[in-house]
Structure formats: structure tokens, C-alpha cells
Design a protein around this motif. Sequence first.
Motif, PDB file in Angstrom:
ATOM      1  N   ARG A  48       0.834  -1.209   0.000  1.00  0.00           N
ATOM      2  CA  ARG A  48       0.000   0.000   0.000  1.00  0.00           C
ATOM      3  C   ARG A  48       0.865   1.254   0.000  1.00  0.00           C
ATOM      4  O   ARG A  48       0.562   2.222  -0.706  1.00  0.00           O
ATOM      5  CB  ARG A  48      -0.961  -0.022   1.192  1.00  0.00           C
ATOM      6  N   ILE A  49       1.941   1.230   0.772  1.00  0.00           N
ATOM      7  CA  ILE A  49       2.859   2.384   0.786  1.00  0.00           C
ATOM      8  C   ILE A  49       3.402   2.619  -0.610  1.00  0.00           C
ATOM      9  O   ILE A  49       3.412   3.749  -1.104  1.00  0.00           O
ATOM     10  CB  ILE A  49       4.016   2.141   1.785  1.00  0.00           C
ATOM     11  N   ARG A  50       3.835   1.564  -1.273  1.00  0.00           N
ATOM     12  CA  ARG A  50       4.403   1.681  -2.616  1.00  0.00           C
ATOM     13  C   ARG A  50       3.364   2.215  -3.611  1.00  0.00           C
ATOM     14  O   ARG A  50       3.683   3.034  -4.472  1.00  0.00           O
ATOM     15  CB  ARG A  50       4.946   0.339  -3.089  1.00  0.00           C
ATOM     16  N   ALA A  51       2.127   1.768  -3.486  1.00  0.00           N
ATOM     17  CA  ALA A  51       1.062   2.241  -4.384  1.00  0.00           C
ATOM     18  C   ALA A  51       0.798   3.728  -4.163  1.00  0.00           C
ATOM     19  O   ALA A  51       0.627   4.485  -5.128  1.00  0.00           O
ATOM     20  CB  ALA A  51      -0.214   1.428  -4.158  1.00  0.00           C
ATOM     21  N   LEU A  52       0.782   4.152  -2.917  1.00  0.00           N
ATOM     22  CA  LEU A  52       0.539   5.565  -2.617  1.00  0.00           C
ATOM     23  C   LEU A  52       1.713   6.430  -3.056  1.00  0.00           C
ATOM     24  O   LEU A  52       1.514   7.546  -3.544  1.00  0.00           O
ATOM     25  CB  LEU A  52       0.243   5.741  -1.128  1.00  0.00           C
ATOM     26  N   LEU A  53       2.931   5.935  -2.901  1.00  0.00           N
ATOM     27  CA  LEU A  53       4.099   6.657  -3.400  1.00  0.00           C
ATOM     28  C   LEU A  53       4.031   6.784  -4.916  1.00  0.00           C
ATOM     29  O   LEU A  53       4.334   7.832  -5.479  1.00  0.00           O
ATOM     30  CB  LEU A  53       5.395   5.953  -2.985  1.00  0.00           C
ATOM     31  N   ALA A  54       3.621   5.711  -5.587  1.00  0.00           N
ATOM     32  CA  ALA A  54       3.493   5.731  -7.053  1.00  0.00           C
ATOM     33  C   ALA A  54       2.435   6.733  -7.495  1.00  0.00           C
ATOM     34  O   ALA A  54       2.514   7.273  -8.606  1.00  0.00           O
ATOM     35  CB  ALA A  54       3.164   4.334  -7.576  1.00  0.00           C
ATOM     36  N   ALA A  55       1.464   7.000  -6.632  1.00  0.00           N
ATOM     37  CA  ALA A  55       0.422   7.984  -6.944  1.00  0.00           C
ATOM     38  C   ALA A  55       0.923   9.411  -6.725  1.00  0.00           C
ATOM     39  O   ALA A  55       0.175  10.368  -6.934  1.00  0.00           O
ATOM     40  CB  ALA A  55      -0.817   7.733  -6.088  1.00  0.00           C
ATOM     41  N   GLY A  56       2.175   9.548  -6.297  1.00  0.00           N
ATOM     42  CA  GLY A  56       2.756  10.874  -6.139  1.00  0.00           C
ATOM     43  C   GLY A  56       2.562  11.510  -4.777  1.00  0.00           C
ATOM     44  O   GLY A  56       2.784  12.705  -4.615  1.00  0.00           O
ATOM     45  N   LEU A  87      -6.377  14.409  -0.533  1.00  0.00           N
ATOM     46  CA  LEU A  87      -6.185  13.877  -1.877  1.00  0.00           C
ATOM     47  C   LEU A  87      -6.505  14.913  -2.945  1.00  0.00           C
ATOM     48  O   LEU A  87      -5.785  15.030  -3.949  1.00  0.00           O
ATOM     49  CB  LEU A  87      -7.036  12.622  -2.080  1.00  0.00           C
ATOM     50  N   ARG A  88      -7.555  15.689  -2.733  1.00  0.00           N
ATOM     51  CA  ARG A  88      -7.905  16.734  -3.705  1.00  0.00           C
ATOM     52  C   ARG A  88      -6.824  17.814  -3.780  1.00  0.00           C
ATOM     53  O   ARG A  88      -6.501  18.301  -4.865  1.00  0.00           O
ATOM     54  CB  ARG A  88      -9.256  17.351  -3.344  1.00  0.00           C
ATOM     55  N   THR A  89      -6.273  18.174  -2.633  1.00  0.00           N
ATOM     56  CA  THR A  89      -5.194  19.165  -2.602  1.00  0.00           C
ATOM     57  C   THR A  89      -3.983  18.645  -3.354  1.00  0.00           C
ATOM     58  O   THR A  89      -3.372  19.366  -4.152  1.00  0.00           O
ATOM     59  CB  THR A  89      -4.811  19.507  -1.148  1.00  0.00           C
ATOM     60  N   ARG A  90      -3.631  17.388  -3.122  1.00  0.00           N
ATOM     61  CA  ARG A  90      -2.483  16.804  -3.818  1.00  0.00           C
ATOM     62  C   ARG A  90      -2.738  16.730  -5.317  1.00  0.00           C
ATOM     63  O   ARG A  90      -1.846  17.011  -6.120  1.00  0.00           O
ATOM     64  CB  ARG A  90      -2.180  15.409  -3.254  1.00  0.00           C
ATOM     65  N   LEU A  91      -3.948  16.384  -5.719  1.00  0.00           N
ATOM     66  CA  LEU A  91      -4.294  16.336  -7.139  1.00  0.00           C
ATOM     67  C   LEU A  91      -4.191  17.713  -7.768  1.00  0.00           C
ATOM     68  O   LEU A  91      -3.660  17.860  -8.876  1.00  0.00           O
ATOM     69  CB  LEU A  91      -5.699  15.762  -7.338  1.00  0.00           C
ATOM     70  N   ALA A  92      -4.650  18.728  -7.068  1.00  0.00           N
ATOM     71  CA  ALA A  92      -4.543  20.098  -7.586  1.00  0.00           C
ATOM     72  C   ALA A  92      -3.080  20.500  -7.747  1.00  0.00           C
ATOM     73  O   ALA A  92      -2.706  21.127  -8.747  1.00  0.00           O
ATOM     74  CB  ALA A  92      -5.270  21.069  -6.659  1.00  0.00           C
ATOM     75  N   ASP A  95      -1.819  18.710 -10.816  1.00  0.00           N
ATOM     76  CA  ASP A  95      -2.364  19.350 -12.021  1.00  0.00           C
ATOM     77  C   ASP A  95      -1.608  20.636 -12.349  1.00  0.00           C
ATOM     78  O   ASP A  95      -1.301  20.906 -13.509  1.00  0.00           O
ATOM     79  CB  ASP A  95      -3.857  19.649 -11.850  1.00  0.00           C
ATOM     80  N   ALA A  96      -1.298  21.422 -11.330  1.00  0.00           N
ATOM     81  CA  ALA A  96      -0.549  22.664 -11.547  1.00  0.00           C
ATOM     82  C   ALA A  96       0.851  22.366 -12.064  1.00  0.00           C
ATOM     83  O   ALA A  96       1.331  23.030 -12.997  1.00  0.00           O
ATOM     84  CB  ALA A  96      -0.477  23.461 -10.241  1.00  0.00           C
ATOM     85  N   ARG A  97       1.498  21.367 -11.492  1.00  0.00           N
ATOM     86  CA  ARG A  97       2.831  20.983 -11.970  1.00  0.00           C
ATOM     87  C   ARG A  97       2.770  20.476 -13.400  1.00  0.00           C
ATOM     88  O   ARG A  97       3.655  20.771 -14.209  1.00  0.00           O
ATOM     89  CB  ARG A  97       3.437  19.930 -11.053  1.00  0.00           C
ATOM     90  N   ALA A  98       1.728  19.711 -13.729  1.00  0.00           N
ATOM     91  CA  ALA A  98       1.581  19.191 -15.097  1.00  0.00           C
ATOM     92  C   ALA A  98       1.401  20.339 -16.080  1.00  0.00           C
ATOM     93  O   ALA A  98       1.969  20.320 -17.178  1.00  0.00           O
ATOM     94  CB  ALA A  98       0.399  18.222 -15.165  1.00  0.00           C
ATOM     95  N   ALA A  99       0.625  21.348 -15.704  1.00  0.00           N
ATOM     96  CA  ALA A  99       0.431  22.512 -16.580  1.00  0.00           C
ATOM     97  C   ALA A  99       1.751  23.259 -16.780  1.00  0.00           C
ATOM     98  O   ALA A  99       2.061  23.679 -17.898  1.00  0.00           O
ATOM     99  CB  ALA A  99      -0.631  23.441 -15.983  1.00  0.00           C
TER     100      ALA A  99
END
Length: 128
Positions: A48-56, A87-92, A95-99
Motif C-alpha cells: 500500500r505504501i508503494r502504491a501511494l508513493l506511485a500515486a505521487g 487527496l484533492r489538494t495533492r491532485l490540484a 495538475d498545476a505541476r503538469a500545466a
Amino acid sequence: MLIGELAERTGTSDRLLRHYERGGLLTPDRLPNGYRWYSEPHVETVRRIRALLAAGLPVRTIRALLPCTAAAGEAAVHPCPGVLDTLRTRLADLDARAAELDEARAVLRATIAGAQRAAAPEREPYAA
């Protein structure tokens, strides 16, 4: 099981497992000789730790989310207080880094194209 077996079963290095322990993500028992002792649930915890790390997600976020994760190696989370906001904060943030990366890539492509045009020899019109 000892750390080497856990590392082998999870595809994770001993060094990373110790890092997870220092970060408060993994808590092994200790044998009388001081060796770390891991039980079967630790295998799923590491997955689970590895999966969450892979999610950034950073370690500090994983530390807060780990108690809310589902078993069986999934990165799914239960509706613990604050989890969705985190999770929403991390996704935002991602998204900003991707832009920003998309913009940097466009500038780099334009720079490369300009350099290629400048390096191409000018063609003389065909004179007959």
C-alpha cells in the motif's frame, strides 16, 4: 520474517524499508537480538505504501492516509476525516505541476524548432 524476506516479497530494498520505518510508515516488532521482525500484514502495508508513493503522495501524507487504506495491496482509501481534502489538494498540486511542465515543453519545442531553422543552410534559388 526478517527484513530481507520482506524486501524480497515486496520487491523493496532493505534500505527503503528502513526509510519507511524512520518515516513512521512501518512499525516492525523487535526480536531480543534487536533484529526487526515483520508479520504477514506488513507485506500488504508495504504494498500500500508503494502504491501511494506511485500515486505521487509524499511520505507525510501517506503517514496520515495509511490507517485509512484498504487491505489487499490496494491504494483505495476509506472515508476517514480529511482524506478527500488531502487527496484533492495533492491532485490540484499535481495538475498545476503538469500545466507548468506542458508550458515548459512547448517553449522547449519552439526553441528547438527555431534553432533547427537557424542551423539549416539557406537554399539558393535554382538558376538555370
